[in-house]
Motif scaffolding. Sequence first.
Motif, PDB file in Angstrom:
ATOM      1  N   ASN A   1      10.571  31.654  40.964  1.00 27.26           N
ATOM      2  CA  ASN A   1      10.527  30.224  40.659  1.00 27.26           C
ATOM      3  C   ASN A   1       9.333  29.917  39.767  1.00 27.26           C
ATOM      4  OD1 ASN A   1      10.893  27.499  40.622  1.00 27.26           O
ATOM      5  ND2 ASN A   1      10.427  27.201  42.782  1.00 27.26           N
TER       6      ASN A   1
ATOM      7  N   HIS B   1      22.387  35.842  29.950  1.00 33.93           N
ATOM      8  CA  HIS B   1      21.564  35.637  31.143  1.00 33.93           C
ATOM      9  C   HIS B   1      20.690  36.848  31.457  1.00 33.93           C
ATOM     10  CE1 HIS B   1      22.783  31.613  32.269  1.00 33.93           C
ATOM     11  NE2 HIS B   1      23.990  31.933  31.822  1.00 33.93           N
TER      12      HIS B   1
ATOM     13  N   VAL C   1      14.654  31.547  42.743  1.00 30.54           N
ATOM     14  CA  VAL C   1      15.657  30.513  42.539  1.00 30.54           C
ATOM     15  C   VAL C   1      16.947  31.193  42.082  1.00 30.54           C
ATOM     16  CG1 VAL C   1      16.282  28.475  41.177  1.00 30.54           C
ATOM     17  CG2 VAL C   1      13.918  28.805  41.921  1.00 30.54           C
ATOM     18  N   ARG C   2      18.068  30.756  42.646  1.00 32.58           N
ATOM     19  CA  ARG C   2      19.374  31.325  42.288  1.00 32.58           C
ATOM     20  C   ARG C   2      19.974  30.533  41.129  1.00 32.58           C
ATOM     21  NH1 ARG C   2      25.174  31.613  44.100  1.00 32.58           N
ATOM     22  NH2 ARG C   2      25.595  33.832  44.386  1.00 32.58           N
ATOM     23  N   HIS C   3      20.390  31.244  40.073  1.00 30.10           N
ATOM     24  CA  HIS C   3      21.007  30.648  38.893  1.00 30.10           C
ATOM     25  C   HIS C   3      22.457  31.128  38.808  1.00 30.10           C
ATOM     26  CE1 HIS C   3      17.089  29.358  37.308  1.00 30.10           C
ATOM     27  NE2 HIS C   3      16.652  30.497  37.827  1.00 30.10           N
ATOM     28  N   SER C   4      23.390  30.210  38.926  1.00 31.51           N
ATOM     29  CA  SER C   4      24.808  30.558  38.902  1.00 31.51           C
ATOM     30  C   SER C   4      25.321  30.645  37.472  1.00 31.51           C
ATOM     31  CB  SER C   4      25.610  29.514  39.682  1.00 31.51           C
ATOM     32  OG  SER C   4      26.983  29.827  39.617  1.00 31.51           O
TER      33      SER C   4
ATOM     34  N   TRP D   1      18.940  35.857  40.685  1.00 29.86           N
ATOM     35  CA  TRP D   1      17.759  35.277  41.329  1.00 29.86           C
ATOM     36  C   TRP D   1      16.542  35.717  40.537  1.00 29.86           C
ATOM     37  CZ3 TRP D   1      18.028  32.869  46.302  1.00 29.86           C
ATOM     38  CH2 TRP D   1      19.281  32.929  46.923  1.00 29.86           C
ATOM     39  N   ARG D   2      15.681  34.744  40.200  1.00 28.47           N
ATOM     40  CA  ARG D   2      14.406  35.107  39.554  1.00 28.47           C
ATOM     41  C   ARG D   2      13.304  34.247  40.178  1.00 28.47           C
ATOM     42  NH1 ARG D   2      14.757  32.648  33.411  1.00 28.47           N
ATOM     43  NH2 ARG D   2      14.703  30.492  34.063  1.00 28.47           N
TER      44      ARG D   2
ATOM     45  N   LYS E   1      17.786  36.203  29.359  1.00 23.13           N
ATOM     46  CA  LYS E   1      17.048  35.091  29.954  1.00 23.13           C
ATOM     47  C   LYS E   1      16.226  35.554  31.161  1.00 23.13           C
ATOM     48  CE  LYS E   1      17.824  30.304  31.262  1.00 23.13           C
ATOM     49  NZ  LYS E   1      18.817  29.246  31.432  1.00 23.13           N
TER      50      LYS E   1
ATOM     51  N   ALA F   1      25.756  35.424  39.651  1.00 18.82           N
ATOM     52  CA  ALA F   1      24.522  34.649  39.740  1.00 18.82           C
ATOM     53  C   ALA F   1      23.355  35.631  39.695  1.00 18.82           C
ATOM     54  CB  ALA F   1      24.487  33.838  41.045  1.00 18.82           C
TER      55      ALA F   1
END
Length: 166
Positions: free
Chosen positions: A166, A102, A143-146, A163-164, A105, A161
């Motif tokens: 959107n 991640h 946007v929060r990605h868990s 945040w990146r 990513k 998590a």
Amino acid sequence: MTSVAVNIYTHSVTYLADNILKSFKDVIRLSGLDPGRLVADWETNTRALKTWLGTGDLERVVLEVFNPRTGALIVRWDIDVVYNWSSGDGSFWTDTEQLKYHIRKAGMAPSDASYDILIETKPGRPDVAGWGTGTYRSTEGFVRHSLGSTIEHYGLGGSAAYWRKN
């Protein structure tokens, strides 16, 4: 029997505190930033994490990567604390591969980016030298990605998590 449970919980607190900081060190380093400031503050950060994990007051640890000229957030990493501790049969692990995936990513940070560590606690928590109140940078437009559970020791764990934009 109580001394065994207390000893295991103390190990769980130490394991989680150490691995939260090691995870953030990986995020900083693999994002192209210098972890020197985090390493210099390691003792103060560890003392705060261990104190508030020990009292059950630690809720979240946050790494904010930001533009030092504007203060604008670039990416944010959260580790939410999960208190499902048990002195029974337990396991301990840190999912470094999931974290590394991640981080790639999320992408590299600009070379001039900076970072802060923030700690969210419950009201009424004990004070720890070197720590005071603060505020998060805005996550508007992010946007929060868990990632789910990334650190665990006998049920005391951390769920990550990021945040990146959107």
